[in-house]
Structure formats: C-alpha cells, structure tokens
Design an enzyme around this catalytic site. Structure first.
Site, PDB file in Angstrom:
ATOM      1  N   ASN A 292       0.846  -1.182   0.000  1.00  0.00           N
ATOM      2  CA  ASN A 292       0.000   0.000   0.000  1.00  0.00           C
ATOM      3  C   ASN A 292       0.882   1.233   0.000  1.00  0.00           C
ATOM      4  O   ASN A 292       1.675   1.384  -0.940  1.00  0.00           O
ATOM      5  CB  ASN A 292      -1.132  -0.032   1.050  1.00  0.00           C
ATOM      6  CG  ASN A 292      -0.766  -0.352   2.459  1.00  0.00           C
ATOM      7  OD1 ASN A 292      -0.314  -1.442   2.749  1.00  0.00           O
ATOM      8  ND2 ASN A 292      -0.968   0.570   3.364  1.00  0.00           N
ATOM      9  N   ASP A 293       0.800   2.094   0.986  1.00  0.00           N
ATOM     10  CA  ASP A 293       1.409   3.418   0.893  1.00  0.00           C
ATOM     11  C   ASP A 293       2.894   3.431   0.521  1.00  0.00           C
ATOM     12  O   ASP A 293       3.672   2.641   1.058  1.00  0.00           O
ATOM     13  CB  ASP A 293       1.338   4.128   2.247  1.00  0.00           C
ATOM     14  CG  ASP A 293       0.012   3.955   2.938  1.00  0.00           C
ATOM     15  OD1 ASP A 293      -0.917   3.433   2.322  1.00  0.00           O
ATOM     16  OD2 ASP A 293      -0.081   4.360   4.112  1.00  0.00           O
ATOM     17  N   GLN A 309       4.710   0.213   2.236  1.00  0.00           N
ATOM     18  CA  GLN A 309       3.985  -0.709   3.104  1.00  0.00           C
ATOM     19  C   GLN A 309       3.908  -2.036   2.364  1.00  0.00           C
ATOM     20  O   GLN A 309       3.350  -2.106   1.264  1.00  0.00           O
ATOM     21  CB  GLN A 309       2.574  -0.168   3.390  1.00  0.00           C
ATOM     22  CG  GLN A 309       2.563   1.021   4.320  1.00  0.00           C
ATOM     23  CD  GLN A 309       2.885   0.622   5.745  1.00  0.00           C
ATOM     24  OE1 GLN A 309       2.053   0.075   6.440  1.00  0.00           O
ATOM     25  NE2 GLN A 309       4.111   0.874   6.177  1.00  0.00           N
ATOM     26  N   TRP A 317      -3.573  -7.086   2.533  1.00  0.00           N
ATOM     27  CA  TRP A 317      -2.927  -6.257   3.551  1.00  0.00           C
ATOM     28  C   TRP A 317      -2.590  -7.077   4.792  1.00  0.00           C
ATOM     29  O   TRP A 317      -3.327  -7.999   5.138  1.00  0.00           O
ATOM     30  CB  TRP A 317      -3.900  -5.120   3.905  1.00  0.00           C
ATOM     31  CG  TRP A 317      -3.344  -4.114   4.848  1.00  0.00           C
ATOM     32  CD1 TRP A 317      -2.667  -2.984   4.518  1.00  0.00           C
ATOM     33  CD2 TRP A 317      -3.424  -4.135   6.281  1.00  0.00           C
ATOM     34  NE1 TRP A 317      -2.311  -2.302   5.651  1.00  0.00           N
ATOM     35  CE2 TRP A 317      -2.762  -2.986   6.753  1.00  0.00           C
ATOM     36  CE3 TRP A 317      -3.979  -5.008   7.212  1.00  0.00           C
ATOM     37  CZ2 TRP A 317      -2.651  -2.682   8.105  1.00  0.00           C
ATOM     38  CZ3 TRP A 317      -3.859  -4.717   8.567  1.00  0.00           C
ATOM     39  CH2 TRP A 317      -3.213  -3.564   8.992  1.00  0.00           C
ATOM     40  N   ASP A 413       1.685   7.833  10.968  1.00  0.00           N
ATOM     41  CA  ASP A 413       2.164   8.342   9.686  1.00  0.00           C
ATOM     42  C   ASP A 413       2.966   9.638   9.801  1.00  0.00           C
ATOM     43  O   ASP A 413       2.625  10.651   9.181  1.00  0.00           O
ATOM     44  CB  ASP A 413       0.992   8.523   8.706  1.00  0.00           C
ATOM     45  CG  ASP A 413       0.119   7.288   8.600  1.00  0.00           C
ATOM     46  OD1 ASP A 413       0.623   6.193   8.894  1.00  0.00           O
ATOM     47  OD2 ASP A 413      -1.069   7.401   8.245  1.00  0.00           O
TER      48      ASP A 413
HETATM   49  C1  FRU Z   1      -3.038   4.329   4.828  1.00  0.00           C
HETATM   50  C2  FRU Z   1      -2.691   3.561   6.069  1.00  0.00           C
HETATM   51  C3  FRU Z   1      -1.820   4.362   7.002  1.00  0.00           C
HETATM   52  C4  FRU Z   1      -1.124   3.319   7.801  1.00  0.00           C
HETATM   53  C5  FRU Z   1      -0.888   2.264   6.759  1.00  0.00           C
HETATM   54  C6  FRU Z   1      -0.923   0.878   7.279  1.00  0.00           C
HETATM   55  O1  FRU Z   1      -3.273   3.527   3.736  1.00  0.00           O
HETATM   56  O2  FRU Z   1      -3.856   3.137   6.710  1.00  0.00           O
HETATM   57  O3  FRU Z   1      -2.541   5.285   7.768  1.00  0.00           O
HETATM   58  O4  FRU Z   1       0.060   3.778   8.346  1.00  0.00           O
HETATM   59  O5  FRU Z   1      -1.888   2.420   5.787  1.00  0.00           O
HETATM   60  O6  FRU Z   1      -0.588  -0.039   6.300  1.00  0.00           O
END
Ligand code: FRU
Length: 721
Positions: A292-293, A309, A317, A413
């Site tokens: 993800n991020d 991520q 996830w 974050d």
């Molecule tokens: C955003 C998020 C962040 C968190 C991360 C966890 O997509 O929810 O806020 O740090 O992904 O994977």
C-alpha cells in the site's frame, strides 16, 4: 449346526455391534436462525447465531453450515454470555469448533457440572493480526458420564480480539482430530532464502521465526496446506549457519504447510518474475506480496529511495513491513529486501525519511550523514520510532525507540522535514482527538529523537479530511519564489494552503480537491528535493488489483506538484516527471493536424502494451474529442469542459481556450492529466491483453491539434531481477 460353530457365528455378528461407537449427539449446531433454548445475556451475542462475519469483522471461516456463535455483535467492546439448556453427558468426548480472542478468564467456553466449571477453552488470538478461523477442539468428559451439564460461552473482554466464536458442539465417542498447536520445525540456514507456500484465502496461521531462543519475526500467513498459489520469500541470509526454528500456532493434521517450507539459493519464481501477465509495465509494484502506501521517499547518495507498506507473506494487507526499492532516474526501480520488520512494538506502519545533513541526531558515521526513517510502530500503544542507515542498504532501529509516545490510539504516519528558518525538524502526525476529530499535530525537534508538540491544526472544516498520511511542504506559485505557500495534504490528496512560521500552520484555503480519479491514496513526496532541481515529486499508492498474481497493487508514476494561480487562487497541478520520456520506444506524431468527425485514425498503426499519448488542441467546433487506448475510452466533452476516463467524470476546464491531455496506459491502469495539470485522473483499468490499439476521434465538428502524439513505451522492468 454344531452349537460351538453357532456360538462363534453369533459372536462374530455381535462383536462389531458392541465395539462400534455410538452415534454422535449434536448438542448445538447454531443453524436455523435462532439460539433455541440457549439464553443470551448482554449485547455480545445478539439475539441469534451470526451468518458469518459481523459488520467490521475480518472474514470468518472454519465454522460448519450457515451459522455460528460470534460475540462480535456490535464490535469487540460488547460483553455478555450465552448459556445452553441442561443436557446429559452420554459420550466420551465433547467436541466443538472455537476461534476468536484468547483470554483464559474473560473469553471462555465452559462446561458446568453441578453449576461448577469443570472444563474451559478459549480462542487462539492474543495480539493484533491473527485470523478469525475456527478450529477443532475437544474435551475428554468420560468422568462425567451420565451427569447433567450445561455449557456457557462468556465474553467479558473488550478491545482488540475481545470476542469469541463457537460452533458445532457434539458429543462423540471418537476423539476428533484437532489441529496441532505450536508445531515447530528446525532448519539449518544454509541458503539465502526460505520459500513459504502461500494459498490466497487460506486460514491465516501465525508463523514465528526463532533464532537462539529469540523471536526474530512473527507473521500472519495464509499458509498453503498443500500446493501453493505462490511462494513467499524470506531472506534468511543474515543468519547463515544458524539454526532456525519455525513455529506455526495452529496446524490442521492434514496440512503440509510447515513441511513444504524449503531453503533455496534462488527464489522459486526467478524465471517468471516481472514477466507476469498482470505486471504493470511502467508502474512500480513489489516482486511479491501486497503493497500500500509509499513510505520514506528520499534522495540519498545518488539514489531515489522508495520504501513502501509491504506484506511479503500475503496477497492482501497485513504483516506490515517496509519494503525498499531504489532508482537512479525515478523510472527504473530495483527492489531490495525489506528493511523494517514487525517487532514487539507492532507492525511497521507508514512514515517518512530524511537525510540528516548536519548529523543533528548524532547517528551519522565517519562523516557520512545518516538517512533517518521515521515510522509508526502500530502496536498497543501505537508509537513513533526511528531507524537509520549510512549506506542506504542496511538499517538499524534506534535503541531508544519509541521517540514519541502514543497521544491517542491510532496516531500515525509521521512525515518529517527540515525547516531551514528555525533550524529544526518539523513532524506532521495524524492524530484523532476525542472532541476534535481528525487532526494533524505539528511537532518540532532539534535532533529527530526529542519531539515537542508545537501546534494542532485548527480551523479545518467540520468534516475533517486530513485523515492519515499527512504531507507538508512549501511551493512557489507559478514557479517564482516571491510568492510561496505551504501545502498540507491528506491521504485522499485533498489539501489546504496556508502559511507556516515554524510552529503553526495558518490556513488560507482549505479542502481543495486533489486527484479526480479513483484508486489513488496515501501519496507522499520526496524529501531532500535538491536532487530533483527543487522539484516536489509525489508518488501515490495506485490501487490496481491483480487477481491471480503473486503480487497485488502498485504505485503511480512519479508526478511533479506545482502551484499555479487560477481565478480562485493558487491551485496544485500534477505533471508526470520528464524522466518518463526515456521510456518512449517510438514516436508517432500527427502534430498540427485538424481532425474532422469521421477522419481516419492517425494512430491506426500504433500498438503498445504500455503507452503515452499527448494531445494539445483547440476544440473548435468539435463536440467531443475521444481518445481510445487499449480499449479504454477517454472522452473530452467540450461543452461541459469535462473529461470522462473509462466512465469516470472529472472537471477539466479549458485554459486559454485550449485543452492539453497527457495519458499513460498500462496493463493495470490509466493516469490522465488535463487542464495544464489542474486535473489528474488516475483510474485502475485492465485492458484485454490482445488489445494494444490507440485511436483518436473527433465528434460533431473538427478540432485543431497543436500536438498529437502516441508513444509506445518500454517496460521499466527490462533487465530487472
Ligand atoms: C493508509 C494507512 C496508514 C497506515 C498504513 C498501514 O493507507 O492506513 O494510515 O500507516 O496504511 O498499512
């Protein structure tokens, strides 16, 4: 007949009857839409069995039929009990399926004889992660044969894993084969990789690696019980020669999951890596697993670093690690191993990176400034931590972690930058406050280790949009440095513009729309942007689902952010970085052409797997300008000044009477830039493999194209391993 023979015959006939086990007696199977004579007290159990997962719950599996007891009714905080009517114990075993949270005193299935608890069981999960899978258990109850008993399911637990799942309670004379618990296997680390069999959707097992009695890492793994969908790869090279103990928390008797794990010198998929049918050709995606991020985007020692991520052990996830990739040109990425692994402080959530040029942290080495990662460890409590590197390859978590304690649960974050005027570090952190909703907290620090709260965002609209993953930076308006604005941006890419004095951000304009498409989230910009000629370059998480692949999701192309003045004030523009031009394999141009409705397609001969299209035009008398790329349609509606990307509409005003469209098409998505960058429309999209066509079409009149070009693009993965 000889009486002896007759007796023997009779015996042979009767013996199996005597030794054959009696039929199982179902105590409760929780089918049929009601609890029947069971009595529910409190909220946790609702009024009837659950049909599976309840709202807000992860998928629940391993139960029988259509219903189960699930004390997640209204969530983890609900409590209560569910008690059976009395029944007589008539078989040797009482067997049941159980799952959910582990708490020997507060989450229990109890057997009561004469009102006294004589047996008790709880669920398997005691920390975040885990799975909602029920598994088989049983008690030997022969000592209570013939006695009356009741069963009581108790949920007195609140918070994470504060619920229990139970199903299919049976009296039986055959001990059911329950799963094996905490099964271990010992291996000698001889080769660099461990191959772990993954089956997407299989119940999650907790796989823990121990070395010298120390827990190294713990992951929730969809461990394949047999033939896997794909092999996850664990880098074990740091422990060469050591004994690795692998432990699986729950392993069904027939699962080969643990035995299938093997060591290898080369990852199992080496030959097919980056050649997969749904591998985006111009968008970064991880070799395997989920992303993800984007995290920790920074330029250091001549390389752009993109952390992300990463779930190395699943297609979805979970198990958040920081994956790591580097690039010298922002376009071609080489993925290295994961750098931050989940630890006792929790999974590794999003964060940022800086180069500590002045070695304010004292974590530099031999005159080399450290790269410092600032991340969230999302355990309970959820805290902010740092890790450092002086070579851009090996990273060490700071022994004094955490550097910032929990403010409220879920704070996360951290994005950090150097603030030159005050000679301090500034961190923006997402924090939800009970009375103020989503906020961004601003902290300052002289050394990246000690942080002081400086201010909290104020004056934001009620429905606060600055939720997760804040980014914060200063940009000149129209490229000149005399007017500069600060931009505070949230995960959905909406932003606010204002001023910043080193402690407080003062809003001038808020809730400005960011991207106008779909499947774009949690973007981040590179820190230390000197290396990009002062450009502010953003990459977002591109939510491109790739079913059937051993990887999932990707990143957008790198995008330069600028501020342009408009009639309503400065607005952010999105422009794909010029470095992408080096992917052009060929240029087919029809510049200077006026196209009329019905004209032949100037790109009839163009074919491309990944493609870039550029069209700058005055719409003239045209009603629509239509671009078709690999079967996706992008329509510019002249009267409405609107762009429709594969059915998704976005405003796209003409600028000085002209429209400019840049489009990137890939196997997994489209990214469309219009109106001088004011409009950016990302859109996940999967073309048919065989459709590689490009077409331009004008409807209802004619349009004059100053620029009209199609560029088939080379893959960013060519030669990558
Ligand atoms: C955003 C998020 C962040 C968190 C991360 C966890 O997509 O929810 O806020 O740090 O992904 O994977």
């Amino acid at each position: 007949m000889n009486p002896r023979i007759l007796a023997l015959l009779l015996l042979a006939l009767l013996l199996p009857l005597a030794t054959r086990a009696a039929e199982d007696l179902v105590v409760a199977d929780f089918e049929g839409g009601s609890y029947g004579q069971w009595q529910a007290i409190g909220d946790a159990f609702g009024t009837a069995p659950a049909p599976g997962p309840l709202p807000g719950q992860m998928p629940v599996d391993g139960f029988k039929g259509k219903g189960l007891v699930n004390s997640f009714n209204t969530g983890d905080d609900a409590t209560g009990s569910l008690t059976s009517p009395p029944f007589r114990i008539q078989r040797k075993y009482l067997a049941f399926l159980i799952g959910g949270g582990r708490n020997e005193s507060k989450l229990t299935l109890q057997l009561l004889v004469d009102g006294q608890p004589v047996r008790s069981a709880t669920g398997p999960n005691s920390q975040s992660g885990g799975s909602e899978s029920l598994s088989q258990e049983s008690w030997d109850v022969s000592e209570f044969d013939g006695r009356m008993a009741t069963l009581r399911i108790v949920d007195d637990a609140q918070g994470g894993w504060g619920h229990l799942n139970v199903d299919h309670i049976v009296q039986t004379d055959r001990k059911p084969a329950g799963p094996r618990k905490d099964v271990t296997r010992t291996l000698k680390a001889r080769r660099p990789y461990l191959q772990i069999p993954i089956r997407n959707g299989a119940p999650k097992r907790v796989l823990t690696l121990f070395i010298d009695g120390q827990k190294i890492v713990r992951n929730d793994v969809e461990l394949a019980p047999g033939t896997p969908d794909w092999w996850a790869v664990m880098d074990i090279s740091p422990w060469k020669g050591k004994e690795l103990v692998l432990q699986v928390d729950t392993l069904p008797v027939d699962s080969q999951g643990l035995d299938l794990i093997y060591e290898s010198s080369v990852p199992a998929d080496q030959g097919s890596l980056y050649k997969e049918p749904l591998r985006g050709q111009i968008h970064f995606s991880p070799k395997r697993g989920w992303n993800n991020d984007p995290n920790g985007m920074v330029y250091y020692n001549g390389e752009y670093h993109l952390f992300f991520q990463h779930n190395p052990y699943g297609w979805g996830w979970g198990n958040m690690h920081w994956g790591h990739a580097v690039s010298r040109d922002l376009v071609h990425w080489r993925e290295l191993g994961d750098v931050l692994l989940p630890d006792d402080l929790g999974p590794m959530f999003s964060g940022s990176a800086v180069v500590d040029w002045k070695n304010t942290s004292g974590l530099g080495k031999e005159g080399r400034p450290p790269m410092v990662l600032i991340y969230t460890a999302a355990g309970n409590p959820t805290v902010q931590c740092i890790a450092t590197s002086t070579d851009g390859r090996t990273f060490t978590k700071y022994p004094g972690n955490p550097v910032l304690k929990q403010i409220t649960g879920g704070n996360r974050d951290p994005k950090v930058m150097w603030h030159e005027p005050t000679q301090r570090w500034v961190m923006v952190l997402y924090v939800e406050l009970p009375n103020r909703g989503h906020t961004v907290h601003f902290f300052t620090s002289p050394n990246l280790k000690d942080w002081t709260l400086a201010s909290i965002t104020d004056g934001l609209p009620k429905s606060n949009y600055l939720f997760e993953c804040p980014d914060f930076f200063e940009l000149p308006v129209d490229g000149t440095s005399d007017q500069r604005c600060w931009v505070l941006l949230g995960a959905n890419s909406e932003y606010a513009i204002g001023t910043f004095d080193g402690t407080r951000f003062t809003l001038e304009q808020s809730r400005l729309p960011g991207h106008r498409g779909q499947g774009f989230y949690a973007p981040q910009t590179f820190s230390d942007i000197q290396a990009s000629d002062g450009r502010r370059i953003q990459i977002g998480w591109f939510q491109t689902e790739t079913k059937g692949m051993s990887f999932n999701q990707s990143m957008t192309v790198p995008i330069e952010l600028r501020l342009a003045s408009t009639a309503s004030g400065p607005r952010m523009t999105f422009t794909p970085v010029h470095e992408l031009e080096r992917l052009r394999a060929k240029t087919v141009q029809a510049d200077g052409r006026t196209l009329h409705a019905g004209d032949p397609n100037p790109f009839a001969k163009v074919r491309g797997d990944a493609l870039e299209l550029r069209a700058d035009f005055e719409p003239g008398s045209a009603r629509e300008v239509v671009l078709r790329v690999r079967g996706a349609t992008v329509v510019y509606d002249v009267a409405k000044e609107e762009i429709v990307v594969d059915g998704h509409k976005a405003p796209a005003p003409l600028r000085d009477g002209r429209q400019s469209i840049t489009l990137y098409a890939d196997r997994t998505g489209l990214e469309v830039f219009a109106s001088g960058g004011l409009t950016y429309v990302p859109k996940p999209f999967q073309p048919r493999a065989e459709d590689q066509s490009v077409e331009v079409d004008v409807k209802g009149g004619s349009a004059a194209f100053q620029t009209l070009r199609a560029y088939p693009l080379r893959s960013i993965w060519k030669g990558t391993r």
